[in-house]
Enzyme design. Structure first.
Site, PDB file in Angstrom:
ATOM      1  N   ASP A 483       0.813  -1.218   0.000  1.00  5.36           N
ATOM      2  CA  ASP A 483       0.000   0.000   0.000  1.00  5.36           C
ATOM      3  C   ASP A 483       0.843   1.264   0.000  1.00  5.36           C
ATOM      4  OD1 ASP A 483      -2.650  -0.811  -0.039  1.00  5.36           O
ATOM      5  OD2 ASP A 483      -2.676  -1.225   2.109  1.00  5.36           O
TER       6      ASP A 483
HETATM    7  C1  GLC Z   1      -0.762   2.618   5.794  1.00  3.99           C
HETATM    8  C2  GLC Z   1       0.067   1.500   6.341  1.00  3.99           C
HETATM    9  C3  GLC Z   1      -0.047   0.255   5.510  1.00  3.99           C
HETATM   10  C4  GLC Z   1      -1.506  -0.056   5.327  1.00  3.99           C
HETATM   11  C5  GLC Z   1      -2.238   1.154   4.742  1.00  3.99           C
HETATM   12  C6  GLC Z   1      -3.686   0.856   4.589  1.00  3.99           C
HETATM   13  O1  GLC Z   1      -0.299   3.017   4.549  1.00  3.99           O
HETATM   14  O2  GLC Z   1       1.418   1.847   6.427  1.00  3.99           O
HETATM   15  O3  GLC Z   1       0.609  -0.813   6.141  1.00  3.99           O
HETATM   16  O4  GLC Z   1      -1.647  -1.138   4.469  1.00  3.99           O
HETATM   17  O5  GLC Z   1      -2.080   2.245   5.588  1.00  3.99           O
HETATM   18  O6  GLC Z   1      -4.385   1.919   4.030  1.00  3.99           O
HETATM   19  C1  GLC Z   2      -1.400  -3.746   5.443  1.00  4.78           C
HETATM   20  C2  GLC Z   2      -2.656  -3.894   4.621  1.00  4.78           C
HETATM   21  C3  GLC Z   2      -2.472  -4.822   3.459  1.00  4.78           C
HETATM   22  C4  GLC Z   2      -1.246  -4.481   2.696  1.00  4.78           C
HETATM   23  C5  GLC Z   2      -0.033  -4.405   3.603  1.00  4.78           C
HETATM   24  C6  GLC Z   2       1.215  -3.959   2.889  1.00  4.78           C
HETATM   25  O1  GLC Z   2      -1.177  -4.917   6.173  1.00  4.78           O
HETATM   26  O2  GLC Z   2      -3.724  -4.363   5.400  1.00  4.78           O
HETATM   27  O3  GLC Z   2      -3.585  -4.759   2.617  1.00  4.78           O
HETATM   28  O4  GLC Z   2      -1.069  -5.434   1.699  1.00  4.78           O
HETATM   29  O5  GLC Z   2      -0.277  -3.493   4.635  1.00  4.78           O
HETATM   30  O6  GLC Z   2       1.198  -2.596   2.580  1.00  4.78           O
END
Ligand code: GLC
Ligand code: GLC
Length: 826
Positions: A483
């Protein structure tokens, strides 16, 4: 250093001190009513939706952490204390917290008085039960007053934290006998209420927090329990609480049981009042009547235990390693249930306010749960698919209460569609329930747009192939699985969203090698599904399968040309057409995700590139605490990369050990012929193996955390964000399907052990499509090739055919010992 121990026979983790590094939580509840409960009785509960139906108030970021729970104050002749240590904090003569499957028991002793509380959410009722047993172990008669305490929240947890001008004028309760009814906002648009009751007459009650606590006092020194006398306060606006005062006289050696019930009830909208302003109470009373005696609570507890035993019986391992057994048999599947139920919504790190159910997250969670809960998995798949758009893209999240896609976030996370294929194919392999493909499922939650589920899978495929970039790789969109890799959003304003602020052209340049790998991982299963439909594959299906095969070949070629960096798989191409995750970069040269995913997809396995990529992972990313997401970590903010570079080196996606993707490398190592390394990686992140370093790890030693601080972080080895992480499902999938090598296939149970020889022989009992398989594995790790017998008869290949429901099948896999090599390469 440890702060407790595993009691394997009871399937409990026993915490022996209130002074753990962080709050160590358990989750109660299995379907609609959920509670978060720490070892100090902190946490909160909600019905269905952690934001919109929250019953009790929790304060994140408070000092100390973990403030507000379901508390008891004991007043023993003026000495005031709490058996869960919090909130009073008086020293206890003994303390123990046992977190079990769906229940927790906390016991504290002081001054010869023992108070043990069993907390549980029964299987079929929306309520928390607190069975409190008070025992006088002293030689003298004890005259005690017990005060219960919890603080109600005003239902919408976001509004509760932001809208004081309204909320502080709303609170209402009704008190009737020993029951406090929390009826705030009931007069207007809601038909549900909470109630808090105890199964005995009370000496009094309080419902107004400020009366109970007193002016300018901390909760630990609350005035009412210290004075020893309830005030019978009726809240009117301000802060509603529920507190009962109960006086007990106990002879030496005497015990008394009390049952507290914190419940939730809904009334029919047209009959929500029985008289003007008088709330209907019969559903609440009916629930209370079910838990008036210890015998009733015992029965609820027995049902809960039976439920978990029968679920977990579906996969039980007996090996020479008790840490492995407890992870596989109890704690990993237990965590899988929690992530399945709550996605990433409510934990010590997720407020329950911001995030609904994630499309990609929930699809991956299926990998850990279909074997336990096939029916609920089926429903989840249909719910998820209904939030897909006709073009195959998907709402990134949906709210569990409405099951509708979340408009604020929308779509554009270009890996999302493919996870639906992964989830559905896994479901088919486990259940053989082909009928799901014919279910009519809406697109965009619009019944007028319903199509068979199979069409949704095809839409997923089409979305990817119609959104390819300059190198023939999938466009990344807002982000892919990571993300925080935001290649189309150049955010330079604090507070702006890294993912949804689209300001970089049309997004038709930046590409993801990871999505390409995921495509190559998911497509062979979809092709097999098209070819193997029991109804017989029609010409449409066969033509589609051929088309998919061509697309797969084209994607494989694109990865070969543009995804291979020379020593490993690249991560992406950015919006300027520059590589990401390449030796050509100064930082972020090597990323874990494409190494795991591409090798799982079989890319580079036959020509040695897979081995080289995994060796690079070992050399440059692996540490004693797990495998970092990337290296070297970014030391400054990169506009063109986004959130990933916003974290200090070694945290989160910027080079933290993001546990979710470690199992991909574990699986990849089993595929590339290195079971020793695979199992070694497994042990580095698996909590039971980290228990001995709990003072470093910090989080609960019975569940995975999302992240462990990476080698480049000052706090290398410290975990964060426990419980709600895709690590649970992937670690479970990696250890059961790939290391132990017992995995579902479209036409039977595949037996393909890849445990290192040092692990010794083992046995698995596996429920599969209604039959039970007893599987003995002999000599795993001495050879990848084995001889399989089913009920004593040799079977060619590695698939045990599907048996009739109810049958018990004996399976033996024994390694074919080759004279020279230990593990043969595949
Ligand atoms: C933030 C977190 C990431 C997560 C995302 C969800 O970017 O760092 O881990 O997946 O939020 O929106
Ligand atoms: C968080 C989110 C997941 C994403 C991950 C890596 O765990 O829930 O959807 O893949 O971050 O960014």
């Amino acid at each position: 250093m440890q702060f407790g121990f595993f009691d394997d026979a009871a399937r409990e983790y026993v915490i022996t001190t209130p002074d753990t590094p962080m709050p160590w939580l358990n989750y109660l509840g299995n379907s609609a009513f959920f509670s978060l409960l720490s070892h100090r009785a902190g946490g909160y509960c909600f019905h269905t939706d952690a934001r919109l139906r929250r019953l009790t108030r929790f304060r994140y970021n408070d000092i100390p952490a973990d403030s507000n729970g379901r508390y008891l104050f004991v007043n023993d002749g003026g000495d005031v204390w709490s058996p869960s240590f919090a909130p009073v904090g008086a020293t206890l003569d003994s303390y123990e917290c046992r977190h079990g499957l769906g229940y927790t028991r906390i016991t504290g002793t002081r001054g010869g008085v023992e108070v043990a509380t069993l907390f549980l959410v029964p299987l079929d009722d929306p309520a928390e039960l607190h069975q409190v047993t008070v025992t006088n172990h002293s030689d003298a008669v004890k005259e005690l007053t017990l005060f219960s305490y919890l603080e109600f929240c005003l239902w919408d947890a976001l509004d509760d934290q932001t809208n004081y001008q309204r909320n502080l004028s709303l609170a209402e309760v009704e008190v009737e006998g020993s029951t406090i009814y929390h009826t705030t906002e009931y007069r207007e648009r809601r038909n549900h209420l909470a109630f808090y009751s105890v199964n005995c007459p009370i000496a009094g009650f309080d419902t107004d927090r400020d009366t109970f606590v007193g002016r300018w006092r901390p909760l630990a020194q609350a005035e009412v329990p210290h004075s020893g006398a309830p005030r019978n306060s009726l809240v009117s606006g301000w802060y509603p609480i529920g507190s009962h005062a109960i006086t007990l006289r106990l002879e030496p050696g005497e015990s008394r049981d009390l049952v507290f019930i914190l419940g939730y009830a809904e009334n029919p909208p047209e009959a929500k009042f029985v008289a003007p302003g008088v709330v209907r109470k019969d559903p609440a009373r009916a629930l209370l009547a079910r838990y008036q005696t210890v015998a009733q609570v015992d029965a609820a507890m027995a049902a809960l235990r039976g439920y978990w035993d029968s679920l977990l019986d579906g996969f039980q391992l007996r090996s020479a390693d008790p840490l492995l057994d407890r992870s596989v048999n109890t704690w990993n599947p237990y965590q899988c249930m929690t992530t399945f139920n709550l996605s990433r919504s409510a934990s010590g790190f997720e407020t329950g306010i911001g995030r609904g159910m994630g499309f990609r997250d929930s699809n991956q969670d299926l990998l850990g749960i279909v074997w336990m809960l096939p029916e609920r998995s089926r429903q989840r798949i249909l719910d998820l698919a209904a939030t897909q758009f006709p073009d195959g893209s998907a709402y990134h999240q949906y709210q569990p209460l409405t099951k509708r896609g979340n408009h604020a976030l929308g779509s554009g996370f270009n890996d999302d569609p493919l996870w639906l294929i992964v989830g559905v194919c896994h479901y088919l392999k486990e259940t053989g329930d082909w009928s799901i493909l014919d279910e009519q499922v809406p697109f965009d939650n619009d019944p007028a747009l319903a199509k068979p589920l199979l069409d949704h899978l095809i839409a997923s495929y089409q979305y990817v192939v119609t959104n390819l970039g300059p190198h023939g790789l999938p466009l990344i969109g807002r982000a892919d699985w990571n993300d925080c890799l935001n290649l189309n959003c150049f955010s330079d304003l604090p507070g702006e969203s890294f993912q949804t602020t689209a300001n970089r052209g049309d997004g038709r340049v930046a590409e993801s090698v990871f999505i390409a790998g995921l495509f190559c991982y998911a497509l062979p299963d979809l092709i097999a599904v098209l070819r193997n439909r029991p109804a017989g594959a029609g010409t449409d299906e066969l033509a589609l399968a051929a088309e998919l095969e061509q697309a797969l070949a084209a994607m494989t070629a694109a990865v070969d040309v543009a995804g291979w960096d020379g020593g490993w798989f690249r991560r992406a191409w950015d919006a300027f057409g520059e590589p990401v995750g390449s030796a050509a970069n100064a930082e972020g040269q090597l990323y874990i995700e494409p190494q795991g995913m591409c090798v799982m997809a079989g890319l580079g396995v036959s020509d040695g590139r897979a081995r080289r990529a995994l060796d690079a992972v070992e050399a440059r990313l692996a540490s004693e605490h797990g495998i970092a997401l990337l290296a070297p970590a970014y030391t400054s903010y990169h506009l063109e990369l986004g959130e990933i570079s916003s974290y200090p080196p070694g945290y989160k996606e910027n080079g933290g050990i993001f546990c979710h993707n470690n199992p991909w490398v574990i699986i990849a190592e089993t595929i590339a012929g290195s079971p020793e390394r695979a199992f070694d990686y497994y042990r580095r992140i698996t909590p039971a193996y980290r228990e001995a370093i709990s003072e470093v790890h910090g989080q609960e030693p019975y569940v995975y955390s999302q992240m462990i601080a990476g080698p480049e972080a000052p706090r290398h080895g410290q975990a964060k964000n426990s419980w709600l992480t895709g690590t649970a499902a992937w670690a479970y999938h990696a250890v059961t399907s790939w290391l132990l090598g017992v995995r579902p296939g479209l036409d039977g149970l595949v037996i393909c052990p890849r445990m290192p020889s040092s692990a010794g022989d083992y046995e698995v009992t596996r429920r599969y499509r209604g039959a039970t398989y007893h599987i003995r594995v002999i000599g795993s790790g001495t050879s990848a090739a084995g001889r399989l017998t089913v009920d004593g008869q040799p079977v060619d290949g590695e698939v045990v055919p599907v048996a009739a429901p109810g049958e018990v099948i004996e399976v033996v896999w024994s390694a074919l010992r080759s004279p020279k090599s230990s593990v043969s390469q595949e």
